[in-house]
Design a protein around this motif. Sequence first.
Motif, PDB file in Angstrom:
ATOM      1  N   HIS A  32       6.328  36.268 -23.128  1.00 38.71           N
ATOM      2  CA  HIS A  32       7.563  37.064 -23.093  1.00 38.71           C
ATOM      3  C   HIS A  32       8.017  37.351 -24.529  1.00 38.71           C
ATOM      4  O   HIS A  32       8.019  36.456 -25.369  1.00 38.71           O
ATOM      5  CB  HIS A  32       8.653  36.300 -22.342  1.00 38.71           C
ATOM      6  CG  HIS A  32       9.797  37.169 -21.935  1.00 38.71           C
ATOM      7  ND1 HIS A  32      10.741  37.617 -22.823  1.00 38.71           N
ATOM      8  CD2 HIS A  32      10.136  37.695 -20.733  1.00 38.71           C
ATOM      9  CE1 HIS A  32      11.619  38.374 -22.191  1.00 38.71           C
ATOM     10  NE2 HIS A  32      11.281  38.436 -20.913  1.00 38.71           N
ATOM     11  N   PRO A  33       8.390  38.594 -24.798  1.00 40.71           N
ATOM     12  CA  PRO A  33       8.809  38.924 -26.173  1.00 40.71           C
ATOM     13  C   PRO A  33       9.924  38.019 -26.672  1.00 40.71           C
ATOM     14  O   PRO A  33       9.996  37.711 -27.865  1.00 40.71           O
ATOM     15  CB  PRO A  33       9.316  40.370 -26.056  1.00 40.71           C
ATOM     16  CG  PRO A  33       8.655  40.906 -24.846  1.00 40.71           C
ATOM     17  CD  PRO A  33       8.408  39.751 -23.918  1.00 40.71           C
ATOM     18  N   TYR A  34      10.777  37.560 -25.746  1.00 36.48           N
ATOM     19  CA  TYR A  34      11.869  36.694 -26.178  1.00 36.48           C
ATOM     20  C   TYR A  34      11.335  35.336 -26.625  1.00 36.48           C
ATOM     21  O   TYR A  34      11.754  34.798 -27.647  1.00 36.48           O
ATOM     22  CB  TYR A  34      12.881  36.517 -25.039  1.00 36.48           C
ATOM     23  CG  TYR A  34      13.985  35.542 -25.391  1.00 36.48           C
ATOM     24  CD1 TYR A  34      14.882  35.830 -26.406  1.00 36.48           C
ATOM     25  CD2 TYR A  34      14.098  34.331 -24.726  1.00 36.48           C
ATOM     26  CE1 TYR A  34      15.874  34.940 -26.751  1.00 36.48           C
ATOM     27  CE2 TYR A  34      15.094  33.427 -25.065  1.00 36.48           C
ATOM     28  CZ  TYR A  34      15.982  33.735 -26.076  1.00 36.48           C
ATOM     29  OH  TYR A  34      16.963  32.844 -26.417  1.00 36.48           O
ATOM     30  N   ASN A  74       9.826  35.748 -29.946  1.00 35.46           N
ATOM     31  CA  ASN A  74      10.883  35.884 -30.931  1.00 35.46           C
ATOM     32  C   ASN A  74      11.478  34.516 -31.284  1.00 35.46           C
ATOM     33  O   ASN A  74      11.660  34.166 -32.440  1.00 35.46           O
ATOM     34  CB  ASN A  74      11.965  36.805 -30.337  1.00 35.46           C
ATOM     35  CG  ASN A  74      13.108  37.062 -31.300  1.00 35.46           C
ATOM     36  OD1 ASN A  74      14.253  37.146 -30.893  1.00 35.46           O
ATOM     37  ND2 ASN A  74      12.805  37.186 -32.576  1.00 35.46           N
ATOM     38  N   PHE A  87      17.116  41.425 -22.255  1.00 27.24           N
ATOM     39  CA  PHE A  87      16.574  41.347 -23.617  1.00 27.24           C
ATOM     40  C   PHE A  87      16.308  42.740 -24.178  1.00 27.24           C
ATOM     41  O   PHE A  87      15.946  42.887 -25.340  1.00 27.24           O
ATOM     42  CB  PHE A  87      15.290  40.513 -23.610  1.00 27.24           C
ATOM     43  CG  PHE A  87      14.813  40.116 -24.982  1.00 27.24           C
ATOM     44  CD1 PHE A  87      15.649  39.451 -25.864  1.00 27.24           C
ATOM     45  CD2 PHE A  87      13.514  40.397 -25.390  1.00 27.24           C
ATOM     46  CE1 PHE A  87      15.204  39.077 -27.129  1.00 27.24           C
ATOM     47  CE2 PHE A  87      13.066  40.024 -26.651  1.00 27.24           C
ATOM     48  CZ  PHE A  87      13.917  39.360 -27.525  1.00 27.24           C
ATOM     49  N   CYS A  95      14.528  43.887 -27.825  1.00 30.12           N
ATOM     50  CA  CYS A  95      13.105  43.647 -27.589  1.00 30.12           C
ATOM     51  C   CYS A  95      12.268  44.635 -28.386  1.00 30.12           C
ATOM     52  O   CYS A  95      12.509  45.838 -28.342  1.00 30.12           O
ATOM     53  CB  CYS A  95      12.811  43.794 -26.099  1.00 30.12           C
ATOM     54  SG  CYS A  95      11.085  43.506 -25.699  1.00 30.12           S
ATOM     55  N   VAL A 108      10.359  47.249 -26.012  1.00 25.57           N
ATOM     56  CA  VAL A 108      11.177  47.773 -24.930  1.00 25.57           C
ATOM     57  C   VAL A 108      10.654  49.118 -24.412  1.00 25.57           C
ATOM     58  O   VAL A 108      10.161  49.945 -25.179  1.00 25.57           O
ATOM     59  CB  VAL A 108      12.655  47.884 -25.390  1.00 25.57           C
ATOM     60  CG1 VAL A 108      12.788  48.903 -26.505  1.00 25.57           C
ATOM     61  CG2 VAL A 108      13.580  48.209 -24.232  1.00 25.57           C
ATOM     62  N   CYS A 153       8.891  39.920 -16.944  1.00 24.37           N
ATOM     63  CA  CYS A 153       8.763  41.001 -17.930  1.00 24.37           C
ATOM     64  C   CYS A 153       7.878  42.106 -17.360  1.00 24.37           C
ATOM     65  O   CYS A 153       6.888  41.827 -16.688  1.00 24.37           O
ATOM     66  CB  CYS A 153       8.150  40.454 -19.216  1.00 24.37           C
ATOM     67  SG  CYS A 153       8.002  41.684 -20.518  1.00 24.37           S
TER      68      CYS A 153
END
Lengths: 327, 334, 286, 332
Positions: A252-254, A257, A292, A296, A299, A320
């Motif tokens: 997940h990009p989160y 991050n 997010f 993101c 996105v 996601c």
Amino acid sequence: MQQAKNLLEAQDLTKIFEIRKGFSSKAFHAVDKANFSLASNTPEIFSIAGESGSGKSTLAKMILGMESSSLGKLSYKGRLIDSLSNREKRAWFFSEVQPVFQDPFAAFSPLKRIDHYLYETAANYKVVKRSEADDYINAVLNEVGLSLAEVKGRYPNELSGGQAQRVAIARALLTKPSLIVADEPVSMLDASLRMSIVNMFRKLKEENGVTIIYITHDLATAYYSADRIAIMLRGWIVEMGPVEKVLGEPLHPYTQNLKDSIPQADPDKSWDKSANLAEMEADEYTRKGCRFAGRCPAVMDKCRQQEPPNVQHLGRAVKCFLYETTN
Amino acid sequence: MVDTIVKAEALKAYYITKAYGVERTVKAVDDISIEIKTGEVYGLAGESGCGKSTLLKVLLGDFQPPLTVVEGSVSYQFEGMSKDATKLSEQDKRDIRWNKVSYIPQGSMHVLNPVRRIQDTFHDFITTHKGTTKPQSFEMTQAYLRDLGLPEKVMRSYPHQLSGGMKQRVTIALATILYPKLIFADEPTTALDVVVQRGVIQLLKDIQKKENSTVVLITHDLGVHANLADRIGILYAGKLVEEASTRTILKTPKHPYTQFLINSLPSFDERSAKEGIPGRPPALDHPPSGCRFHPRCPLAIEKCSTVEPPMLELAPGHRAACHLLTDEVNHAAG
Amino acid sequence: MKTIFGLFRYSPSFRIGAIILMFVVTLLIMSFFSPYKPDKRRVVPRNEPPSAEFVLGTNSQGQDVFWMLTFAIRNSLLVAGLAVGIGRGIGVFLGLISGYLGGTWDRILSGIVDSFIVIPRLPLLILIAAIVRGQMTLIGLGVLLGFLDWSFPSKRYRAQILSLKEREFTQTAIFSGMHTFKIVVQEHLPFIIPFLLADVVSGFLFAIGMEVTLAVFGLADMNSQTIGTMIYWGNYYQALLTNKIWVLAAPVGASIVVVVGFYLVSVGLTTYLDPRTRLTRLQVKG
Amino acid sequence: MKLLRTFVLPRIIQYLVVIFIGITLTFLIPRLSPINPVDNAVGRLSAFQTMAPEATVALRESLMDLYGLDGSLLEQYFSFWKRVLTFDLGPSFTVFPTPVSKLIGSSIGWTIGLLSLSIILAWVLGLILGTLAGFFPNSWWARTLENSLIVIYPIPYYIVAFVLLMAFTYYLPIFPLVGGSKGAPGFTWSYISSLLYYGFLPALSLILGGVAFRFIISKALTSTERSSDYVRFAEMAALPKHKILFSYLIRNTLLPQVTDLGLSLGLIFEGALITEAVYGYPGLGTLLLGAINSADYNIIMGITLLSIIGIATASLLVDLSYPLIDPRVRYS
């Protein structure tokens, strides 16, 4: 009662808070449709990680029966936690599930001797006979590297943070619980003391067979100690699975991050300064689509329109759109 | 040639309190000497209660009773001008602070006046040192915020309207608006979430690079040091126990305490068992005799409990205070 | 006990206040040994200025001002004590109920409490006293004052309980298997009691003040000796115009001594309760 | 507008609740009394003076109406509200048939004049002195001031009034014993100076206590605020002292104290009643004292209602002005 397969099970667990301000009120989902379960036969350390305001503490409070759920189901050994009366909680639930709080000094009254809580716990759950309480408490304190002699008659402020947190853990262990919910247990402690507490969790899991829910914002200790991890973002569990997978190669990009943002004490791993940092948005809880989406890097249009699905990908659950097609 | 900008010599700063009839002396900074060079980022690390915040207050020349400088001095050196930071007059403070020396407080939420707009606070700080008019101050603020990539609209906000991370960045901008040569930062990222923390660290780095200013950075988080500092000093119980370049400290620490500190940090490379440091830091009103770390040190020898270890130069730029290292130094010398 | 001793030693305001109050209590006790009945007139020569025989002089009714004063202090403190007891009783009760029940009950109760705080008490008091005029006894006055002085304490206790309930050690107590009642008594009361003490003092101030006020308006039980009625009668017989200042000065002085004594004690207590000085104390101890 | 919904409306509702409870209490008290107020009043009045027969009739009627037992309790309650809303509280008994509202109207100016001046002066003075003392806590004058005000603070207003009265009309007779002014009312120097002359002692007795109270609160707030991060930061940056004092300290300590102003209004009002009675100042206090002495219930009732409504209204206005000075309320 039949033995439930799962120790703890959450189905679409949701907590809605209403913020009242005079006559207007705003509802927000502090925990939104959380699904997870902990097996009863295999003890594990299950970490719930996220930034402040991600809903992880609310989730902990619901598991401990301190907050009721708004929607969905949360059951412990097959019984709905919300349905337990205070009497049942004292008689059964609290001897099974015990907490460890963030600040060991806040967890004990400054006006009470710290052993008061140990004796209360031992007496109220009738774990041992009154005459054996001293020996039993001493034995449990030994497990956390303390002794009754060191602790007896002292006020919390006479102990160090690490010692007080050990007493807190010992108190939780007195009832011989199957599940310990530790909410940020090391964030108030110095780095050098953190490992000893986290190591103790590992030991408790292996030697005493206690399942531990370890709630933290510190991904490094989570990676070090946990078996599985759930990453929370604004009430959502966005990624969940074995910790080596989720934190080893986050999807997940989160999660990516979050992991990238941890400064590591290694001169070879300092950041390149090019990373693009999107500003956090104030109202991510109430935004449409993915929460997010506002920050993101990957996105897409639909992220702003609809809620992303939960998909299974590479041995974990991810919420996601990016991994939707592979399903 | 690199000049020294701050030099502390044999600094002793104690809290001397008398409350309810009991006198107490807390030796928070005990015989510390450091030299900080122009243009470097010097990190001070240590556990809570090791005296790092006290040391910063003294270096900054901002302390009042019960904290007292018992011995030693702190000298600032800017372009031929020299000042003792522990003896600044009000006039000196107006001349030096913000123009030359500045301070970034802990990642606290309450550093900005809650009832003033950000731009007015900026004006207060600028005009004190530059005598500017309001429009001039606003213009400077606007230009500087733009420079740092911060949204200009924060100028008209009140502090409570900003997020924690933005508040901390605005505070950093406020501290550095007059391009000081020397910046002291006290736990600038503590209490911030990691994602926000990263942004704050990068901002600090940018400012430092741009002006080639000197930063003295305090934090207990060695990860933050690894990303910002050029050199690190490790404090333990009011004493400097080791000092070297960031790489040396993190890769080849020599003092047993530093070694413990580094080894107790979890990393994403391996999940092998790591140990915390046994015991607890000593109370500073009655520190242990000899080496202050000896009660917790598994390598301690008899001498450690009686004789205070001297600061040894292990290699150029690498100092440590430990009896066990005496042989190593002698060996290198012989 | 140790605390009181410590306070006495290190807090000047507590020390002075305590000495004053001890003096007041001595006067109060002396009233039991008075040579005259409090309401008896013409037992001593009239209008004598203070002298060795009549320490505070005598009044136009032939009463010894000093012995009158001892009764006045006793009665005033009785009224105030009653008022404080009842007021704090209601306050603590409502505060605790509101704090522990929470939810709708709490909202209703605290709404009422908040309204009562804003309603001025003196006009109501005067209205009541004027209506039952003549029938107002000392006890009745104490009870009445008590019923008017509970809203502030109640609000304070509620806030205390709410914040104590939120503190983590309450959760620790719950998970230690303690019942709510035990938690209240063992965990929360130790935090409330110091506030109660300081609050009792402010209650005394209010009650003594109100008693004097009513008496000055001639609305109290005018046949009993209280600080207020002494002032009233002093005025009534025109002590000032007839150059008998001691008749008025005695009760006025007494009321100052009593309130200042109470107040200084409460200042000492409040400083003691202040978390910052508390911290210093703990550090000294640890 | 959001502020209206989240801030203004709840306060107005609170205000209405207060008025409602206050007036209901005023209605209920005479009825819950074990003593029949009508008989009591008539008895007392006829004992005090001979009354015109028509006055006695009117008295009975209006007493029955106001406190009496005519009709059901609910009916009485409604007619009571009607009277309150039209501020028709019947005639005064002592100066029959002058309406109570007219008597109150002629005294209220004095009280409001005395009050508003004393409150504002005391508030401002206490705030400034307290803030200064909190800013320079170790100076000799701050300590002296604190020690003397801490003793003055708990002393009730009227005791202060008595002490001043004794000191300045008896021992040092430089001020008048009773009255509010001398000479014909008008915008003349002699009249205004006589206003000040007669008002000085009553005002001083109110101001002393008010200053002491405000001083103690201000000083405590200032010393707390002084150690706050933003003040420490400004001091570190060597901001000038006056700047820190005004833009940083006072601006912030002011906020909680504005709400206090509303509450202390009630306290000082109570003080004013007695102070006036002590000095024979021609305001509501003296009117009330006379009414009590002559058992003029209509006046007592009128002043009670007026003070409940007046104080509640004043605190509402103070509350509503709060967003003007605190941006946190304004923009939350």
